[in-house]
Write a protein that holds these residues in place. Sequence first.
Motif, PDB file in Angstrom:
ATOM      1  N   GLU A 182      -7.161  -4.345   1.574  1.00 49.53           N
ATOM      2  CA  GLU A 182      -5.737  -4.084   1.376  1.00 49.53           C
ATOM      3  C   GLU A 182      -5.254  -2.958   2.277  1.00 49.53           C
ATOM      4  O   GLU A 182      -4.135  -3.008   2.815  1.00 49.53           O
ATOM      5  CB  GLU A 182      -5.471  -3.751  -0.085  1.00 49.53           C
ATOM      6  CG  GLU A 182      -5.597  -4.965  -1.009  1.00 49.53           C
ATOM      7  CD  GLU A 182      -5.534  -4.601  -2.476  1.00 49.53           C
ATOM      8  OE1 GLU A 182      -5.125  -5.472  -3.276  1.00 49.53           O
ATOM      9  OE2 GLU A 182      -5.899  -3.465  -2.838  1.00 49.53           O
ATOM     10  N   LEU A 183      -6.087  -1.952   2.471  1.00 44.40           N
ATOM     11  CA  LEU A 183      -5.718  -0.869   3.377  1.00 44.40           C
ATOM     12  C   LEU A 183      -5.576  -1.375   4.807  1.00 44.40           C
ATOM     13  O   LEU A 183      -4.732  -0.890   5.575  1.00 44.40           O
ATOM     14  CB  LEU A 183      -6.769   0.247   3.327  1.00 44.40           C
ATOM     15  CG  LEU A 183      -6.841   1.054   2.027  1.00 44.40           C
ATOM     16  CD1 LEU A 183      -8.040   2.002   2.053  1.00 44.40           C
ATOM     17  CD2 LEU A 183      -5.550   1.850   1.821  1.00 44.40           C
ATOM     18  N   ASP A 225      -3.092   4.347  -2.036  1.00 48.09           N
ATOM     19  CA  ASP A 225      -4.181   4.716  -1.134  1.00 48.09           C
ATOM     20  C   ASP A 225      -4.823   6.014  -1.629  1.00 48.09           C
ATOM     21  O   ASP A 225      -4.470   6.523  -2.702  1.00 48.09           O
ATOM     22  CB  ASP A 225      -3.675   4.843   0.301  1.00 48.09           C
ATOM     23  CG  ASP A 225      -2.803   6.073   0.521  1.00 48.09           C
ATOM     24  OD1 ASP A 225      -2.449   6.750  -0.467  1.00 48.09           O
ATOM     25  OD2 ASP A 225      -2.469   6.357   1.691  1.00 48.09           O
ATOM     26  N   CYS A 234      -6.162   0.880  -3.744  1.00 46.85           N
ATOM     27  CA  CYS A 234      -6.272  -0.137  -2.704  1.00 46.85           C
ATOM     28  C   CYS A 234      -7.722  -0.353  -2.277  1.00 46.85           C
ATOM     29  O   CYS A 234      -8.488   0.607  -2.123  1.00 46.85           O
ATOM     30  CB  CYS A 234      -5.451   0.264  -1.480  1.00 46.85           C
ATOM     31  SG  CYS A 234      -3.691   0.477  -1.818  1.00 46.85           S
ATOM     32  N   CYS A 290      -0.576  -1.047  -4.749  1.00 37.42           N
ATOM     33  CA  CYS A 290      -1.742  -0.189  -4.948  1.00 37.42           C
ATOM     34  C   CYS A 290      -1.514   1.155  -4.272  1.00 37.42           C
ATOM     35  O   CYS A 290      -0.643   1.305  -3.412  1.00 37.42           O
ATOM     36  CB  CYS A 290      -3.011  -0.854  -4.410  1.00 37.42           C
ATOM     37  SG  CYS A 290      -2.969  -1.205  -2.636  1.00 37.42           S
ATOM     38  N   GLY A 338      -2.528  -4.623   4.312  1.00 44.10           N
ATOM     39  CA  GLY A 338      -1.354  -4.501   3.451  1.00 44.10           C
ATOM     40  C   GLY A 338      -0.133  -3.937   4.154  1.00 44.10           C
ATOM     41  O   GLY A 338      -0.214  -3.369   5.251  1.00 44.10           O
ATOM     42  N   VAL A 354       0.855  -1.184   0.000  1.00 38.48           N
ATOM     43  CA  VAL A 354       0.000   0.000   0.000  1.00 38.48           C
ATOM     44  C   VAL A 354       0.892   1.236   0.000  1.00 38.48           C
ATOM     45  O   VAL A 354       1.663   1.460   0.937  1.00 38.48           O
ATOM     46  CB  VAL A 354      -0.925   0.022   1.235  1.00 38.48           C
ATOM     47  CG1 VAL A 354      -1.764   1.299   1.248  1.00 38.48           C
ATOM     48  CG2 VAL A 354      -1.817  -1.213   1.248  1.00 38.48           C
TER      49      VAL A 354
END
Length: 515
Positions: free
Chosen positions: A475-476, A456, A471, A454, A479, A427
Motif C-alpha cells: 500500500e505504501l 503510514d 499501511c 491507512c 497507494g 495512504v
Amino acid sequence: MSAPQSLTVEQDAVRSSTTGELSAARGRFSSLWVFLTAWLAYATALLVSSRDLFTRAVFEEGDAATVSIQVLAAKDFELLVGNYSRVGFHHPGPAFIYVQAFGEWLFYDVLRWVPSPWNGQAIAILLLNAALVALALWIVYAWYPSWTLVAGLGGASLVFLTVYRELLSGLWFPYVYFAPFLVFLVAVSSVVARRTEHLWIVALAGGLLIHGHAEFLFFVPLLGGVPLYLAWRGKLAVADRDWWRFGGVAAVFAAPILLNTIVNFPGEFPKYVGYGGGHGIHLPWTALAYTVQFWGPNRIVGLIVFVVLFALVARLARGEKFLASGVAFCAAAAALMTVYAMIGIDQIEEAYIGYFSYAIPLFMIMLALIGLTQRIGWLKYAVAGLLVVGLVVSGLTNSLANRRHEMIGIPAALDAMAAAAGGRPIVLERRPHEAWAEVVPLVLAGAREGVRVCADDAPMMELLVTAAFVCTPDELATGARVVVTRKNVDAPTGLLVGEIGQAVGSQQIWVIAVG
C-alpha cells in the motif's frame, strides 16, 4: 379437645418461618425497585440532558476516534486490550469498549435510534453510569431501608455533579472511571461491614476499573483485597453462594486479560512495570496537594473540606458499622491516591489522571448525610428535599449534558480522497505528528464506509489505529498518498481535497492529495 403441645410448637415454627421468608421476599422486592427506580431516574436525567445524541450526527476526533476503531474489532469479538495510553501501551482490558460496541450495535445498527455510530456508544456509557450509581444507592438501601434517604442521597449526587460536570456524562475515560470507583468504595465498605452478599459488586466494579486503566492495578487489589484477607483469616464469614458469584464475575473480567497474555505473550503487563519505574518520585506535599485538589475549588479549600468531612463522619460513625467501614475505606483511598501521586504519576500537573477520586468526597458526603439522619430522625425528610434541589439545579445548568469534541468535514473529505485515489488505497501522512488527531477520524470514516484508508509510519501510528489500519508495504508503494497537515505548516504541493476541524467555519486542517 386441645392439640398436643408439640404440634402447636411445630405449627408456630412453621408460621414463623413462613413469615420470615415473606418478609425477606418483600425486602428483596423493595430493594430491587430502589435500584430500578434510581437507574431509570439517572438514565432519564442523563439522556434528556443529552437528547441531541438522538438527532445530531457526531464524527469523533482524536482519542474518541481511536476508541471507535477498537469498537470495530470489539463488534467482531476480536478485542482483547483496553484503550491506548500516551506512554505507549494499552490498558489491561476491553470491558468499557465492549459496552460501547454493544451500544453502537444496538442503538445504531439495529434500532436506528441515533444518526451516527458514536451516539450509540455514548448512550451505552450513560446507561452504564446510571446503573452503577443506582447500584451504590441500592447498597445503601440494604443498610438503611428508607426511600426518603435514598432520594436525598441521589439529590446530593446531582448537586455534586452540577459542580463537577462530565463525571457521569463524559465519554473521555478519565471521567468514565468515576462511577465504578464510587460503587467500588461503597461495595467494599459494605462487605467489610459484614454484608458479604455485595462481594460480587466488588468484583464487578473492580473488574471495570482494572480493565479501564493500569493505575487500578494499584488501587483495586489493595482496597478490594481487604475483605478477601479478612475472609482468609476467618474474621469475615462469606457464604458459598457469595464466593461463587464473586468468582464468576471476576473470571469474566480476567478472561480477556489472560487470553491476551497467552496469545500475545507476554501481553501488556511488562510495559506497566517499566512505566512505573520510568520517572522520579514527587515530594509528599506535592502529592498531597494533588489529592486534595479533588475536594474543593482549590487546594486550600479542598484541604479544609477534607479535614472537616473526615472529622464529622468519624464522629457520626460511632456505633454504625457501615459508616465506620466507609470512612475507613475513604481514608485508605485518599492515602493511596497520595502515594500513587508520589510514585505513579509522571506528569503531576495532569489532574485528569485522578478524576476518578472525585468519588471519595462524594461518598464522604453521602456518609455524612446518612449519619446525620440516623442521629436526627426528622432530617431524612429535609435530606429528601435535596432531590428537588438536585433536579432543579442540574436542569437549569444542563450539567448532565454530554460534551464532546467533534470533527467537521469528514464525510466530504473522505469522498474527495476516494475520488482522487481512483480505487487505490489511501495512504495518510501527518504533518506534524500532532495531526494524528485528524488522521485517525479519516481512517475510521474509511473503515465505516468500506474505503481502504491507512496510516503510514507504523511505529508511531499502530498504537492509535491498530495493526489493521497501518499501511502495508504494498500500500505504501502503490497507494494514493494524502497529507493531513495543519494550515501553513510545511504544507506540500498538491490538490487540496478537503478541510476538516473541530468547529464550523474554523477548520484548521488541510487534506492534500500529493500522489
